[in-house]
Enzyme design. Structure first.
Site, PDB file in Angstrom:
ATOM      1  N   GLU A 279      12.162  -6.565   6.916  1.00 14.75           N
ATOM      2  CA  GLU A 279      11.807  -5.522   5.948  1.00 14.75           C
ATOM      3  C   GLU A 279      11.741  -6.070   4.517  1.00 14.75           C
ATOM      4  O   GLU A 279      10.728  -5.894   3.839  1.00 14.75           O
ATOM      5  CB  GLU A 279      12.787  -4.342   6.052  1.00 14.75           C
ATOM      6  CG  GLU A 279      12.547  -3.239   5.048  1.00 14.75           C
ATOM      7  CD  GLU A 279      11.239  -2.489   5.281  1.00 14.75           C
ATOM      8  OE1 GLU A 279      10.926  -2.206   6.443  1.00 14.75           O
ATOM      9  OE2 GLU A 279      10.522  -2.224   4.317  1.00 14.75           O
ATOM     10  N   ASP A 283       8.370  -6.363   2.254  1.00 17.58           N
ATOM     11  CA  ASP A 283       8.299  -5.634   0.983  1.00 17.58           C
ATOM     12  C   ASP A 283       7.931  -6.557  -0.172  1.00 17.58           C
ATOM     13  O   ASP A 283       7.028  -6.263  -0.946  1.00 17.58           O
ATOM     14  CB  ASP A 283       9.660  -4.985   0.654  1.00 17.58           C
ATOM     15  CG  ASP A 283       9.959  -3.767   1.511  1.00 17.58           C
ATOM     16  OD1 ASP A 283       9.012  -3.219   2.114  1.00 17.58           O
ATOM     17  OD2 ASP A 283      11.139  -3.358   1.580  1.00 17.58           O
ATOM     18  N   SER A 537       6.910   1.530   6.601  1.00 14.45           N
ATOM     19  CA  SER A 537       7.651   0.616   5.725  1.00 14.45           C
ATOM     20  C   SER A 537       6.716  -0.355   5.047  1.00 14.45           C
ATOM     21  O   SER A 537       7.015  -0.845   3.959  1.00 14.45           O
ATOM     22  CB  SER A 537       8.626  -0.220   6.539  1.00 14.45           C
ATOM     23  OG  SER A 537       9.651   0.553   7.007  1.00 14.45           O
ATOM     24  N   ASP A 578      -9.773  11.134   2.196  1.00 12.95           N
ATOM     25  CA  ASP A 578      -9.273  12.097   3.171  1.00 12.95           C
ATOM     26  C   ASP A 578      -9.340  11.484   4.578  1.00 12.95           C
ATOM     27  O   ASP A 578     -10.362  10.938   4.965  1.00 12.95           O
ATOM     28  CB  ASP A 578     -10.156  13.361   3.090  1.00 12.95           C
ATOM     29  CG  ASP A 578      -9.483  14.570   3.699  1.00 12.95           C
ATOM     30  OD1 ASP A 578      -8.356  14.432   4.220  1.00 12.95           O
ATOM     31  OD2 ASP A 578     -10.089  15.652   3.647  1.00 12.95           O
ATOM     32  N   GLY A 598      -8.637  17.839   3.906  1.00 13.23           N
ATOM     33  CA  GLY A 598      -7.603  18.184   2.926  1.00 13.23           C
ATOM     34  C   GLY A 598      -6.240  17.686   3.370  1.00 13.23           C
ATOM     35  O   GLY A 598      -6.124  16.822   4.244  1.00 13.23           O
ATOM     36  N   ASP A 600      -2.779  17.268   5.204  1.00 13.86           N
ATOM     37  CA  ASP A 600      -2.242  17.556   6.532  1.00 13.86           C
ATOM     38  C   ASP A 600      -0.878  16.898   6.654  1.00 13.86           C
ATOM     39  O   ASP A 600      -0.528  16.015   5.862  1.00 13.86           O
ATOM     40  CB  ASP A 600      -3.208  17.070   7.626  1.00 13.86           C
ATOM     41  CG  ASP A 600      -3.568  15.602   7.450  1.00 13.86           C
ATOM     42  OD1 ASP A 600      -2.670  14.757   7.613  1.00 13.86           O
ATOM     43  OD2 ASP A 600      -4.738  15.299   7.122  1.00 13.86           O
TER      44      ASP A 600
END
Ligand code: NAG
Ligand code: NAG
Ligand code: NAG
Ligand code: NAG
Ligand code: NAG
Length: 621
Positions: A279, A283, A537, A578, A598, A600
């Site tokens: 992780e 990152d 992540s 979108d 739009g 969701d």
């Protein structure tokens, strides 16, 4: 004194810290109760008073982040924020009076810096009398963690409006530590050379820059800052960063994140399992390269002996949220990084953008605890920090540390029951990032959206589980005003489908995620090897990098940071691509929340387009 509040009481090693573990501390079925606690056992008790003026804080934040308001961008100073939430002295008086009636002298009570928290040491018998409860030893079924806990506790009705929650910690405890995290890292492809695959199959820096039109030449601004949260013992590896940069971003070879060590945070190198490094490597490889040469700060929380969490990070940003030191009359063992006078309270300044690729099951905490902590995110937003949080990879279930978890699930395996929302994504004052992936040639029968070929993230993991973008509705936080009309449109479009699953979620709750970013097959280097890693992540630091670049551009124009961006995005959804296809999955529902026109509850408003977002944010004051 009449019992009025039935609260669950989680008592463990260190109050806040204990509550922020991923395992469900409050789910009694997870704990085996043994003998009653020794009457003389010492507990550190912390009484959190209800914060004042939360409504004024919310109203102020909505005003200064509304792009049509003349006050847009007028962030508050730290002093203004303190003044806004200052406590009424009479509340403290009433609580001290209640303690006095139970024979607890006020000289034993300490008030926190901000006056919104009282701390004191109590023997078990004193705490039991005060709270009309019994304390037991108990052991967590899965992790073997031991703690002292009570089931229900009681406070006088007259104080119900003044106390948010009470925590207690037994200072010395040992337990087996088991790491937990939500990131899904699929080690399916391990190669010794960079992956010669196209952008449909894997995600690289070049793919992200092309897909989201992210520029490479934004000069950094000295007043800009970008931070990434990691708890102990998750650490990036210098050689891994260099191998990644050597391939993709040569100017960064030898560069490192700045480490802001909170509560003894440090970079460990002596764990052998890959999970500890993936992780942070992911990152920092992507965040540093996408924003190069912007300095990136590693907010590394927690020491050799103590795991770090959001509570500790927020206390380091805000001394008023911090615990006061314990009563020196009793011998207390302080956690590493803390001593009798200091526990990293207000020791760090919050960055302008904060990326958190971590999340916890909302149901593992009391609503009051979450409401209070979410106000700390509100405070950061008031001061102009954008907090960006990943939505998780378990669809409508959450990873509670032991696999998929659903509410009221008779199977206990996350395959039935109500949907389990994710925190802090469910806090309305952060920006929650869901996942997408590229439509494959085999998906061509699905018409792509006009602006992007992405669909909602969904993958089979090595374990056979399906992973999909986190998304849904909070059971704790109401839908904030900025999203009400977008969410209403979604419910209209999906009326029939949502009717089939309406018993599974709380339709009045805050809907998340807010946006989505590609989550599949990121090429990373970890422990010397090239790997493909998937999950929200990965999406999260990419979105945070984009906001960091936009902040630099604004600062070069003499403008402030963008701060809390959700109201701007919900009223200008066209700056996002979108996403129209795909769905998340979980709790036994294969097509849970579907991507639609739009907003969701699986891809939010959509994926970023740097150029359009830049244009919008540069046009704002
Ligand atoms: C950075 O911020 C400080 C404090 O607001 C300000 O005085 C200074 O001019 C800023 N620096 C630049 C280069 O804009
Ligand atoms: C791991 O590292 C820490 C801190 O550097 C050290 O105190 C500890 O003894 C090490 N443990 C092992 C098993 O090497
Ligand atoms: C406690 O820790 C702080 C910060 O690390 C340090 O400045 C201080 O000297 C320490 N105090 C004691 C009594 O050890
Ligand atoms: C989607 O993919 C097709 C085929 O590769 C390509 O022609 C088209 O330009 C893509 N659309 C967008 C919006 O990127
Ligand atoms: C639904 O959410 C609201 C706040 O969003 C909360 O007040 C209510 O208790 C929730 N209901 C359930 C059944 O969780």
């Amino acid at each position: 004194m009449r019992p009025s509040l039935l609260l669950l009481c989680a008592i463990s090693r260190y109050s806040g810290a204990a509550l922020l573990r991923q395992e469900s501390s409050l789910d009694p079925s997870q704990w085996d109760r043994s003998h009653e606690a020794d009457a003389n056992q010492l507990l550190q008790v912390s009484i959190a008073l209800t914060i004042q003026n939360a409504d004024i804080g919310v109203e102020t934040l909505l005003r200064i982040s509304d792009p049509t308001s003349p006050d847009y961008g007028q962030h508050l100073s730290a002093e203004d924020v303190v003044r806004m939430f200052e406590h009424e002295p009479k509340t403290v008086f009433h609580v001290v009076e209640w303690l006095g009636k139970s024979g607890i002298d006020q000289s034993r009570v300490q008030l926190s810096y901000g006056g919104d928290r009282l701390t004191l040491n109590l023997r078990v018998q004193e705490a039991a009398r005060l709270l009309e409860t019994t304390f037991y030893h108990q052991t967590h079924r899965e992790t073997g963690r031991k703690q002292i806990a009570c089931q229900d506790y009681h406070i006088p009705e007259s104080l119900a409006g003044s106390i948010d929650y009470i925590l207690a910690a037994s200072p010395v405890q040992t337990h087996k530590r088991i790491p937990r995290q939500q990131v899904v890292l699929n080690d399916r492809v391990t190669a010794t050379a960079p992956l010669p695959l196209g952008c449909l199959k894997s995600t690289t820096l070049a793919c992200l820059r092309a897909l989201y039109r992210i520029p490479e030449d934004v000069p950094p601004h000295p007043n800009n800052s970008f931070g990434i949260f990691e708890p102990s013992w998750f650490s990036w590896v210098p050689e891994d960063l260099d191998k990644f940069f050597g391939q993709f971003q040569r100017d960064l070879v030898g560069h490192r994140p700045r480490v802001d060590a909170v509560n003894g945070g440090y970079l460990q190198r002596n764990m052998t399992e890959s999970i500890w490094y993936q992780e942070p490597n992911l990152d920092f490889e992507y965040a540093m390269a996408l924003t190069s040469p912007q300095e990136v700060t590693n907010v590394q929380v927690g020491s050799y002996g103590r795991t770090g969490n959001l509570h500790d990070m927020l206390a380091a940003f805000d001394k008023y949220y911090c615990m006061t030191p314990g009563d020196k009359k009793y011998p207390i063992t302080y956690p590493p990084g803390c001593n009798a006078t200091a526990c990293d309270c207000g020791s760090s300044s919050p960055p302008k953008v904060l990326s958190i690729s971590w999340g916890w099951t909302e149901a593992a905490f009391t609503p009051n605890y979450l409401q209070r902590q979410c106000l700390e995110f509100l405070k950061l937003a008031l001061m102009g920090t954008t907090v960006i949080v990943s939505a998780s990879d378990y669809g409508t279930a959450t990873n509670n540390g032991c696999g998929p978890f659903c509410l009221d699930d008779p199977t206990g395996s996350g395959t039935e029951g109500r949907f389990s929302p994710m925190y802090p994504s469910s806090c309305p004052w952060v920006t929650s990032v869901g996942g997408t992936q590229m439509l494959q040639p085999t998906d061509r029968r699905i018409a792509p959206a006009p602006t992007t070929n992405e669909t909602a993230f969904r993958q089979k993991g090595t374990s056979g589980n399906t992973f999909s973008s986190g998304g849904g509705f909070s059971n704790v936080f109401l839908a904030p005003p900025y999203q009400i009309s977008n969410v209403a449109t979604y419910k209209d479009i999906e009326q029939e489908h949502l009717a089939e699953i309406q018993d599974r979620f709380n339709s009045t709750g805050r809907g998340y995620p807010d946006v989505a970013v590609r989550a599949d097959n990121y090429a990373i280097v970890s422990q010397g090897n090239w790997k493909l890693a998937s999950g929200t992540s990965a999406s999260n630091p990419v979105f945070a990098s984009i906001i960091t670049l936009i902040n630099s551009e604004r600062m070069h124009m003499g403008k402030g940071p963008v701060g809390f961006i959700n109201p701007v995005l919900y009223s200008n959804p066209d700056v996002l691509n979108d996403i129209l296809t795909g769905a998340n999955q979980g709790c036994g529902v294969d097509q849970a929340f579907r991507a639609t026109r739009g907003w969701d509850a699986v891809t939010g408003l959509g994926s970023p387009d740097y150029e359009r977002m830049r244009q919008l944010f540069m046009s704002l004051p």
